[in-house]
Design a protein around this motif. Structure first.
Motif, PDB file in Angstrom:
ATOM      1  N   VAL A 119       0.866  -1.173   0.000  1.00 14.39           N
ATOM      2  CA  VAL A 119       0.000   0.000   0.000  1.00 14.39           C
ATOM      3  C   VAL A 119       0.904   1.225   0.000  1.00 14.39           C
ATOM      4  CG1 VAL A 119      -1.877   1.196   1.175  1.00 14.39           C
ATOM      5  CG2 VAL A 119      -1.697  -1.297   1.350  1.00 14.39           C
ATOM      6  N   PRO A 120       1.037   1.919  -1.133  1.00 15.11           N
ATOM      7  CA  PRO A 120       1.866   3.134  -1.130  1.00 15.11           C
ATOM      8  C   PRO A 120       1.257   4.164  -0.182  1.00 15.11           C
ATOM      9  CG  PRO A 120       1.343   2.445  -3.393  1.00 15.11           C
ATOM     10  CD  PRO A 120       0.452   1.655  -2.466  1.00 15.11           C
ATOM     11  N   SER A 121       2.109   4.750   0.652  1.00 15.29           N
ATOM     12  CA  SER A 121       1.599   5.728   1.616  1.00 15.29           C
ATOM     13  C   SER A 121       2.741   6.604   2.100  1.00 15.29           C
ATOM     14  CB  SER A 121       0.985   4.998   2.823  1.00 15.29           C
ATOM     15  OG  SER A 121       0.771   5.912   3.876  1.00 15.29           O
TER      16      SER A 121
ATOM     17  N   TYR B 244      -7.365  10.512  -2.708  1.00 14.66           N
ATOM     18  CA  TYR B 244      -8.025  11.354  -1.693  1.00 14.66           C
ATOM     19  C   TYR B 244      -7.164  11.371  -0.415  1.00 14.66           C
ATOM     20  CZ  TYR B 244     -11.599   9.952  -5.052  1.00 14.66           C
ATOM     21  OH  TYR B 244     -12.266   9.660  -6.199  1.00 14.66           O
ATOM     22  N   GLU B 245      -7.789  11.143   0.740  1.00 14.80           N
ATOM     23  CA  GLU B 245      -7.020  11.135   1.993  1.00 14.80           C
ATOM     24  C   GLU B 245      -6.495   9.743   2.318  1.00 14.80           C
ATOM     25  OE1 GLU B 245      -6.029  13.841   3.418  1.00 14.80           O
ATOM     26  OE2 GLU B 245      -7.187  14.905   1.896  1.00 14.80           O
ATOM     27  N   GLY B 246      -6.672   8.818   1.404  1.00 13.87           N
ATOM     28  CA  GLY B 246      -6.182   7.456   1.617  1.00 13.87           C
ATOM     29  C   GLY B 246      -7.332   6.467   1.766  1.00 13.87           C
TER      30      GLY B 246
ATOM     31  N   SER C  21       6.552   4.203   1.633  1.00 13.61           N
ATOM     32  CA  SER C  21       6.623   5.572   1.121  1.00 13.61           C
ATOM     33  C   SER C  21       7.770   5.651   0.128  1.00 13.61           C
ATOM     34  CB  SER C  21       6.891   6.536   2.279  1.00 13.61           C
ATOM     35  OG  SER C  21       7.320   7.785   1.783  1.00 13.61           O
ATOM     36  N   ILE C  22       7.602   6.459  -0.925  1.00 13.22           N
ATOM     37  CA  ILE C  22       8.740   6.641  -1.845  1.00 13.22           C
ATOM     38  C   ILE C  22       9.485   7.946  -1.549  1.00 13.22           C
ATOM     39  CG2 ILE C  22       7.774   5.216  -3.672  1.00 13.22           C
ATOM     40  CD1 ILE C  22       7.294   7.981  -5.173  1.00 13.22           C
ATOM     41  N   GLY C  23       9.100   8.658  -0.500  1.00 11.92           N
ATOM     42  CA  GLY C  23       9.849   9.866  -0.150  1.00 11.92           C
ATOM     43  C   GLY C  23       9.025  10.775   0.734  1.00 11.92           C
ATOM     44  N   ASP C  24       9.701  11.739   1.318  1.00 11.53           N
ATOM     45  CA  ASP C  24       9.040  12.635   2.264  1.00 11.53           C
ATOM     46  C   ASP C  24       8.357  13.792   1.553  1.00 11.53           C
ATOM     47  OD1 ASP C  24       9.753  11.041   4.341  1.00 11.53           O
ATOM     48  OD2 ASP C  24      11.517  12.215   4.906  1.00 11.53           O
ATOM     49  N   TYR C  25       7.349  13.475   0.800  1.00  8.64           N
ATOM     50  CA  TYR C  25       6.501  14.453   0.120  1.00  8.64           C
ATOM     51  C   TYR C  25       5.175  13.765  -0.122  1.00  8.64           C
ATOM     52  CZ  TYR C  25       9.048  11.687  -3.260  1.00  8.64           C
ATOM     53  OH  TYR C  25       9.659  10.631  -3.901  1.00  8.64           O
ATOM     54  N   VAL C  26       4.147  14.555  -0.445  1.00 10.91           N
ATOM     55  CA  VAL C  26       2.817  13.955  -0.617  1.00 10.91           C
ATOM     56  C   VAL C  26       2.397  14.050  -2.086  1.00 10.91           C
ATOM     57  CG1 VAL C  26       0.403  14.037   0.084  1.00 10.91           C
ATOM     58  CG2 VAL C  26       2.192  14.489   1.766  1.00 10.91           C
ATOM     59  N   LEU C  27       2.070  12.905  -2.657  1.00  4.49           N
ATOM     60  CA  LEU C  27       1.568  12.824  -4.030  1.00  4.49           C
ATOM     61  C   LEU C  27       0.041  12.835  -3.994  1.00  4.49           C
ATOM     62  CD1 LEU C  27       3.855   9.824  -5.014  1.00  4.49           C
ATOM     63  CD2 LEU C  27       4.220  12.205  -5.676  1.00  4.49           C
ATOM     64  N   ASN C  28      -0.564  12.985  -5.162  1.00  2.01           N
ATOM     65  CA  ASN C  28      -2.037  12.952  -5.223  1.00  2.01           C
ATOM     66  C   ASN C  28      -2.587  11.544  -5.101  1.00  2.01           C
ATOM     67  OD1 ASN C  28      -2.396  15.671  -5.486  1.00  2.01           O
ATOM     68  ND2 ASN C  28      -2.277  15.629  -7.721  1.00  2.01           N
ATOM     69  N   GLY C  29      -1.780  10.562  -5.481  1.00  2.00           N
ATOM     70  CA  GLY C  29      -2.270   9.192  -5.449  1.00  2.00           C
ATOM     71  C   GLY C  29      -1.131   8.201  -5.445  1.00  2.00           C
ATOM     72  N   GLY C  30      -1.461   6.938  -5.233  1.00  2.00           N
ATOM     73  CA  GLY C  30      -0.432   5.902  -5.114  1.00  2.00           C
ATOM     74  C   GLY C  30       0.108   5.391  -6.441  1.00  2.00           C
TER      75      GLY C  30
END
Ligand code: SAM
Length: 299
Positions: A123-125, A152-154, A173-182
């Protein structure tokens, strides 16, 4: 390897049909299934989200379609339907590739299988464990990976808890930033994993000296012409002296890693460093008054 990706934007995953991974899919090295989560909804609007309990901004992905999708894809068998409209287990006809799973749905979960053979749900998060090259190498040996791409919010937290009863589940997680989706995160992880699956990269030797394989970044690389816009390729690379080239490359890896990723240098096992390695690191540490920490600095 069987690879399934579930998303409300299956088109986002079309790069999986391109380049080396696309060729691996064509050759059958990777058995790819891209699925539209909305195929597991039952209302006219194909709803996958709802307002969050406790209030707050944004929407949360509903558990029912996810449980139905994962029941079918993980092959974990049917459960009590979520409501009068729920009818889990069946694979919707619109999945982009053949069968949804490598085997028909079993009546019970797959807990009896050896850990490496059980499906792994990723689960990408942004709240997941940072994904690394070591994870990619480990997952390249797995038989069945399933990516659940949130939006959305997950995804409702209970989906992860429920899935853990049936499969191994990891949040990455693929990094310390927030994407719109997985989806982008799933593409990043699948590419890092798939290129390590035997048979995908033509020359497997090209994988052995890459950045992060042994905790160091790669050395700088050059190709023809030997002189270009007033810049020459380092003489050593033209010398034909393979031992000297190997040493130069190792020195450059240490220098580059120390400059860009001192955290990786600090994590090196001192026992894995030879005398020359230590001399190079000492040289860098002495040149930088703030000091480079590495290992326990054995004598
Ligand atoms: N509200 C969530 C939070 O603060 O943790 C962020 C949700 S984000 C807008 C929507 C989805 O994008 C997430 O469910 C996840 O699947 C994906 N995503 C966002 N950033 C990510 C990251 N850095 N790594 C992996 N997945 C990410």
């Amino acid at each position: 390897m069987r690879l399934d990706v579930v998303s409300i934007f299956p088109e986002y995953l079309s790069p999986l049909r391109l380049s080396l991974i696309g060729r691996a899919v064509e050759k059958g090295i990777i058995d790819l299934g891209v699925h539209d989560l909305r195929d597991w909804t039952h209302d006219r609007h194909r709803t996958v989200d709802d307002t969050p309990y406790g209030g707050g901004a944004g929407m949360v992905m509903k558990p029912e379609p996810w449980a139905e999708a994962l029941t079918a894809i993980l092959g974990v068998g049917s459960e009590v339907p979520d409501g009068p409209e729920g009818s889990p287990t069946a694979a919707p006809a619109s999945a982009e590739s053949g069968p949804v799973g490598p085997e028909p749905a079993a009546p019970a979960g797959r807990q009896d299988r050896p850990a490496g053979d059980r499906p792994l749900l990723i689960v990408p998060s942004p709240a997941g464990t940072p994904f690394t090259q070591a994870h990619a190498a480990e997952l390249a040996g797995r038989e069945h990976l399933v990516f659940a791409c949130g939006r959305y919010e997950g995804i409702d937290q209970r989906v992860v808890e429920w899935a853990r009863d049936h499969a191994e589940v990891r949040l990455h997680s693929i990094g310390d930033y927030v994407l719109n989706g997985g989806e982008v995160a799933a593409l990043v992880m699948t590419e890092a994993i798939a290129r390590l699956v035997p048979g995908i990269i033509g020359n497997p030797e090209s994988l052995t000296e890459e950045s992060l394989e042994d905790g160091l970044l790669e050395y700088p690389v050059y190709t023809k012409p030997a002189a270009w816009r007033g810049r020459a390729v380092p003489d050593i690379l033209l010398s034909g002296n393979h031992a000297a080239i190997a040493r130069w490359r190792r020195d450059e890896r240490l220098r580059r890693t120390a400059e860009v990723r001192p955290d990786l240098i600090a994590a090196l096992d001192p026992a894995a460093l030879d005398r020359r390695d230590r001399a190079v690191l000492d040289e860098i540490a002495n040149a930088d008054p703030s000091g480079l920490a590495w290992g326990d600095r054995p004598d």
